[in-house]
Motif scaffolding. Structure first.
Motif: not given
Length: 461
Positions: A61, A64-65, A121, A188-189, A191
């Motif tokens: 995370l 990604e973010w 999100w 995104w995996s 999740r």
């Protein structure tokens, strides 16, 4: 209600004296106990899995973010605030609606909320989801611990608490390896790790087959229902094992008034509550300071995400091993001394972990931290509800457990500040200090419970 007679009987007619405690405690371990073991092991498995999902997902995370360590700390804080609310309200809820019904509702809540995390999100939406999941998870664990303490006899309470947690703690390495192979697949995996945590709903199949706690039924004026539950258990036990021994006499509780939280801070329960608050607050700061931050700190220390997750996954195998060891020692030593000795060992291993920089030593000392901490946890989970009477057992467990979780509202911020200001080693000095405080508090002031009935412990016999 006077403090000295907290939980005094409202009606104590001879016709109501069905001797719930004595009859439950003389039952041999049988199919009913096995159902409880499986049901709560399922709950613990995915409960422990969910505790660690964010810790394993955090490195991905952050990438990604573009999250900072400080943001990770804030999201972790949201989760522990939720656990405080869930633990405190969950204990009250379990005392109000019953152990079985409470387990059903809280399992539904935490599995559904865990799934909700997969649809976050941005960091703030994930923080809200982690808060709500924390409410559900903590409520479940408080009621589960209370049920075990009330249903199993004194000679087996600690053993079966540890066995259920042995299975449950397998959720930590299982989640670690799911994360190890799933997270690197795509940005995104991560999740899918939260979807994995939602599978705990399977445990509802076994919870449905459990009986309500006869001790809870008795103090809520449902002596006839408690007697019927006991007769069913006794009939099955007699059919399998032959005539049962005569139960030891206990005083009928009758119907008991609800106990407010303020009673937990009065009379003979004041000292117990203070010791348990110290134990839960500092073990939470130490345990989650270690387990939730190891993957992220290893990445910050120069290891890539794959190596960090691999190291964490190898260490995680120590969790079920520690709980399995606890199942063998929990009925051989007083829980007071077991908790003190094991938290002392955890402090030493945690400090040595922080001083190690070779990959092999990192894994070895990390593994030992997981073994020793997972060995004392079942003892503490058993010890806490034992120190309170039936009418306050879930509330006392929930309050102390919940305050431990609330303390970790500042735990991640402390770790983040220490790391930024003083570096990697300072974090593990802090973690070791937390465990040392638990060791001293329980050793110096914790009451003994070795093979005593719940009625004897709650009355200070």
């Amino acid at each position: 209600m006077s403090t000295t007679h907290m939980g005094a009987v409202a009606s104590n007619l001879e016709s109501q004296n069905i001797n719930v405690g004595g009859r439950l405690d003389r039952l041999p371990i049988g199919p009913a106990h096995s159902i409880v073991l499986v049901a709560l092991a399922f709950a613990y498995f995915f409960d422990m899995a969910d505790y660690n999902t964010f810790g394993y997902a955090a490195p991905a995370l952050m990438k990604e973010w573009n999250m900072s360590v400080s943001t990770v700390a804030k999201i972790t804080t949201f989760s522990f605030v939720g656990m405080f609310i869930g633990g405190t309200l969950g204990g009250w809820f379990g005392d109000l609606v019953g152990r079985k019904r409470g387990l059903t509702y809280t399992t539904l809540a935490y599995t559904g909320l865990s799934l909700l995390n997969a649809f976050a999100w941005d960091p703030w939406s994930l923080g809200v989801c982690r808060f709500l999941t924390g409410v559900g998870v903590a409520s479940l664990i408080v009621i589960a611990n209370t049920y075990i303490s009330e249903f199993f006899p004194p000679s087996a309470r600690g053993k079966y608490q540890a066995l259920s947690m042995t299975i449950g703690l397998c959720g930590i390495p299982a989640t670690a390896w799911v994360a190890r192979f799933v997270i690197p697949l795509a940005p995104w995996s991560w999740r899918f790790v939260f979807v994995w945590g939602a599978l705990g709903a399977i445990g509802l199949i076994f919870i449905a087959r459990m009986v309500e706690s006869p001790r809870w039924l008795e103090i809520h004026g449902k002596s006839k229902e408690a007697d019927n539950v006991l007769k069913g258990l006794e009939a099955k036990a007699s059919a399998k094992n032959g005539p049962l021994p005569e139960p030891q006499p206990t005083v009928s509780r009758g119907e008991v008034a609800t106990v407010p939280y303020t009673e937990l801070f009065k009379g003979k329960y004041l000292g117990r509550t203070i010791v348990l608050l110290l134990a839960w607050i500092f073990q939470t700061l130490g345990f989650y300071g270690f387990i939730a931050w190891v993957p992220t700190l290893l990445v910050q220390h120069g290891f890539d995400i794959v190596k960090s997750l691999t190291f964490s996954s190898l260490m995680a195998f120590g969790s079920p091993l520690g709980a399995l060891i606890a199942s063998y020692v929990s009925e051989r030593v007083d829980r007071k001394w077991g908790i003190a000795a094991l938290t002392g060992l955890t402090a030493v291993c945690g400090l040595l972990y922080g001083l190690s920089f070779h990959p092999t030593l990192i894994v070895v000392f990390g593994f030992l931290v997981m073994v020793t901490s997972s060995c004392y946890l079942p003892l503490l989970y058993s010890y806490t509800p034992e120190l309170y009477p039936t009418e306050a057992r879930a509330s006392g467990m929930g309050l102390t457990y919940g305050m431990g979780r609330l303390s970790n509202m500042i735990g991640p911020l402390i770790v983040s500040l220490l790391y930024a200001s003083y570096g990697y080693i300072s974090v593990f000095g802090y973690i070791a200090t937390c465990f040392a405080i638990v060791c001293v508090a329980v050793a110096a002031f914790g009451p003994r419970t070795y093979k005593r009935t719940l009625e004897q412990i709650s009355e200070g016999a």
